[in-house]
Design an enzyme around this catalytic site. Structure first.
Site, short mmCIF file in Angstrom:
data_model
loop_
_atom_site.label_atom_id
_atom_site.label_comp_id
_atom_site.label_asym_id
_atom_site.label_seq_id
_atom_site.Cartn_x
_atom_site.Cartn_y
_atom_site.Cartn_z
CG ASP A 1 35.58 5.22 0.84
OD1 ASP A 1 36.68 5.69 1.16
OD2 ASP A 1 34.53 5.90 0.83
CG HIS B 1 40.55 6.08 1.55
ND1 HIS B 1 39.65 6.66 2.42
CD2 HIS B 1 41.61 5.72 2.32
CE1 HIS B 1 40.13 6.64 3.65
NE2 HIS B 1 41.31 6.07 3.62
CG MET C 1 40.96 9.10 7.49
SD MET C 1 39.83 8.98 6.08
CE MET C 1 38.32 8.39 6.87
CB SER D 1 32.45 9.17 -1.10
OG SER D 1 32.61 7.83 -0.66
CG MET E 1 36.18 0.20 3.60
SD MET E 1 34.84 0.72 4.68
CE MET E 1 34.46 2.35 3.99
CG ASP F 1 37.02 10.38 3.25
OD1 ASP F 1 35.80 10.56 3.34
OD2 ASP F 1 37.52 9.29 2.89
CG MET G 1 39.95 3.03 4.70
SD MET G 1 38.29 3.68 4.99
CE MET G 1 37.73 3.85 3.29
CG HIS H 1 37.06 9.12 -2.10
ND1 HIS H 1 38.39 9.39 -1.89
CD2 HIS H 1 36.64 8.43 -1.00
CE1 HIS H 1 38.77 8.89 -0.73
NE2 HIS H 1 37.72 8.30 -0.17
#
Length: 223
Positions: A32, A63, A134, A7, A34, A172, A65, A30
């Protein structure tokens, strides 16, 4: 085969290109995303994904979010993501979005927060390439692994096997040398690891060690 997705959230953001290259032995990277709405944190967006895609040969697993993934997810495919994950709790039309992501040439994935059950989504699993369970509440890196998610990982694996799907099952959150074997035993085959990789002196060696650990206990059946 178990797959480790480091990540980038746990990397040094001032050296993202170098940090991405430091784990080029990993299957995917990965990322993230957000938006400070769906989760109480703000990270990075399309321009950084575009830059990362140019900086590394490792495919990007984004990913999201974020709110309104139906609107934004396709842009991440265009930015260079090879896999895009949207949240079940945020998406308006999951089948339509999964098909749009696939039509643009990426793998489609759906994520479930710890309290979101997998059973209501059984019928649409065939539209996905990966399911993310998650194992912490989304929003911040470095959280402690939630053991209460292990039964859900097992149920997800049972549903995948029941329908004969070649669907990756990703976990994750809090994945480390201390927790990865439990996840693999429960049926996960894709493991997102942040500080367990980037918090070490040798991220590439950490990736290899985690993969070995997962495979020793079964490591699922990613294809």
């Amino acid at each position: 085969m178990a797959q480790i997705f480091p990540s980038i959230l746990s990397a040094d953001f001032s050296r993202l290109a170098e940090e991405a290259r430091a784990v080029e032995g990993a299957e995917w990277l990965h990322v993230d995303v957000m938006d400070n709405h769906f989760v109480p944190n703000l990270t990075l967006g399309v321009p950084v994904v575009e830059s990362l895609a140019r900086a590394t040969t490792t495919p990007l697993d984004c990913h999201l979010m974020i709110e309104e993934p139906d609107r934004w997810a396709p842009q991440y495919v265009e930015a260079g993501a090879g896999s895009v994950t949207f949240h079940a709790e945020a998406v308006a039309a999951p089948v339509r979005l999964a098909r749009e992501i696939r039509a643009k040439g990426a793998r489609a994935s759906m994520a479930l927060k710890p309290a979101t059950p997998v059973e209501p989504y059984e019928d649409l699993l065939s539209e996905l390439d990966m399911l993310l369970v998650m194992t912490v509440e989304p929003g911040f890196g470095g959280q402690a692994f939630l053991d209460i998610t292990l039964p859900k990982i097992r149920r997800a694996r049972q549903l995948i096997d029941k329908h004969g799907l070649e669907l990756w099952l990703q976990v994750d959150g809090g994945v480390s040398a201390q927790t990865i074997e439990r996840c693999a035993e429960a049926g996960a085959d894709v493991f997102v690891a942040g500080s367990a990789v980037y918090g070490t002196d040798d991220p590439a060696a950490a990736v290899s060690a985690l993969r070995r650990q997962a495979e020793e206990v079964g490591g699922g059946c990613a294809h």
